[in-house]
Design a protein around this motif. Structure first.
Motif, short mmCIF file in Angstrom:
data_model
loop_
_atom_site.label_atom_id
_atom_site.label_comp_id
_atom_site.label_asym_id
_atom_site.label_seq_id
_atom_site.Cartn_x
_atom_site.Cartn_y
_atom_site.Cartn_z
N LYS A 1 1.17 8.08 3.36
CA LYS A 1 1.10 7.20 2.20
C LYS A 1 0.94 5.73 2.63
O LYS A 1 0.17 4.99 2.02
CB LYS A 1 2.35 7.35 1.33
CG LYS A 1 2.41 8.66 0.58
CD LYS A 1 3.68 8.79 -0.23
CE LYS A 1 3.71 10.13 -0.94
NZ LYS A 1 4.94 10.31 -1.73
N LYS B 1 -2.62 5.17 3.73
CA LYS B 1 -3.50 5.13 2.55
C LYS B 1 -3.38 3.79 1.83
O LYS B 1 -4.38 3.18 1.45
CB LYS B 1 -3.16 6.29 1.60
CG LYS B 1 -4.09 6.42 0.44
CD LYS B 1 -3.74 7.63 -0.40
CE LYS B 1 -4.67 7.75 -1.59
NZ LYS B 1 -4.36 8.93 -2.40
N ILE B 2 -2.17 3.31 1.64
CA ILE B 2 -1.95 2.01 0.99
C ILE B 2 -2.57 0.89 1.81
O ILE B 2 -3.22 -0.01 1.26
CB ILE B 2 -0.44 1.77 0.75
CG1 ILE B 2 0.08 2.73 -0.32
CG2 ILE B 2 -0.17 0.32 0.36
CD1 ILE B 2 1.59 2.78 -0.43
N LYS C 1 -5.10 1.07 3.92
CA LYS C 1 -6.57 1.14 3.82
C LYS C 1 -7.04 0.56 2.49
O LYS C 1 -8.02 -0.18 2.44
CB LYS C 1 -7.04 2.59 3.97
CG LYS C 1 -7.00 3.11 5.38
CD LYS C 1 -7.49 4.55 5.45
CE LYS C 1 -7.41 5.08 6.86
NZ LYS C 1 -7.84 6.48 6.95
N ASN C 2 -6.35 0.93 1.41
CA ASN C 2 -6.71 0.40 0.09
C ASN C 2 -6.55 -1.12 0.03
O ASN C 2 -7.37 -1.82 -0.56
CB ASN C 2 -5.88 1.05 -1.01
CG ASN C 2 -6.27 2.50 -1.25
OD1 ASN C 2 -7.37 2.91 -0.90
ND2 ASN C 2 -5.37 3.26 -1.83
N LYS C 3 -5.52 -1.64 0.66
CA LYS C 3 -5.27 -3.08 0.67
C LYS C 3 -6.38 -3.80 1.46
O LYS C 3 -6.86 -4.84 1.05
CB LYS C 3 -3.90 -3.38 1.29
CG LYS C 3 -3.47 -4.80 1.15
CD LYS C 3 -2.05 -4.98 1.63
CE LYS C 3 -1.64 -6.43 1.43
NZ LYS C 3 -0.27 -6.67 1.86
N LYS D 1 -9.46 -2.75 1.88
CA LYS D 1 -10.67 -2.69 1.08
C LYS D 1 -10.67 -3.79 0.01
O LYS D 1 -11.69 -4.43 -0.23
CB LYS D 1 -10.82 -1.32 0.40
CG LYS D 1 -11.27 -0.22 1.31
CD LYS D 1 -11.40 1.08 0.56
CE LYS D 1 -11.73 2.24 1.45
NZ LYS D 1 -11.82 3.51 0.72
N LYS D 2 -9.53 -3.98 -0.64
CA LYS D 2 -9.43 -5.01 -1.68
C LYS D 2 -9.59 -6.40 -1.08
O LYS D 2 -10.17 -7.28 -1.68
CB LYS D 2 -8.09 -4.90 -2.40
CG LYS D 2 -8.00 -3.73 -3.36
CD LYS D 2 -6.66 -3.70 -4.05
CE LYS D 2 -6.60 -2.48 -4.97
NZ LYS D 2 -5.33 -2.43 -5.70
#
Length: 140
Positions: free
Chosen positions: A126, A129-130, A132-134, A136-137
């Motif tokens: 988790k 994943k968080i 990677k998402n951060k 990307k943003k």
């Protein structure tokens, strides 16, 4: 002579005194033996009704354990760490609640450690994943 499902046995001890210090050889084919290491009979050949210990059963047993420090009566010099047999869950104590079974305690601990390791791995996934998402943003 004592007979049980694992066979029959007699009490047998032999002490060998030599340069390596005192050694005790204790054998009981019906359950345990010691030859420098401590062994407990554990072959599935001697067992029935085998099922996996549930996470809840392991957790309940661990939560019920209360480690204490104490001295055995008559020995004020050595402080020991352990459990009081009367206070541990029935599944971890002898039938008359005067002794505990280290093997059962080890089994419960292994189950709980494995479950905790599984939970840690899920949390790690988790976090990745968080992260990677951060990233990307932040690139956008």
């Amino acid at each position: 002579m004592v007979t049980n499902p694992c066979g029959s046995w007699k009490y047998y001890t032999r002490t060998i005194v030599g340069n390596g210090g005192d050694r005790l050889l204790l054998k009981s084919p019906g359950g345990i033996y010691v030859d420098g290491n401590f062994y407990i009979t554990s072959s599935k050949e001697y067992k029935e009704n085998i099922h996996e210990l549930s996470q809840k059963e392991a957790q309940n047993a661990i939560e019920a354990l209360e480690p204490v420090e104490y001295n055995f009566k008559g020995d004020k010099k050595k402080t020991t760490i352990g459990f009081i047999a009367e206070n541990v869950p029935d599944s971890l104590a002898s039938y008359n609640k005067t002794a505990i079974s280290p093997m059962e305690i080890i089994a419960v601990l292994v189950k709980e450690v494995k479950d905790q390791e599984r939970a840690i791995n899920e949390l790690d996934k988790k976090i990745i994943k968080i992260s990677k998402n951060k990233r990307k943003k932040n690139k956008n």
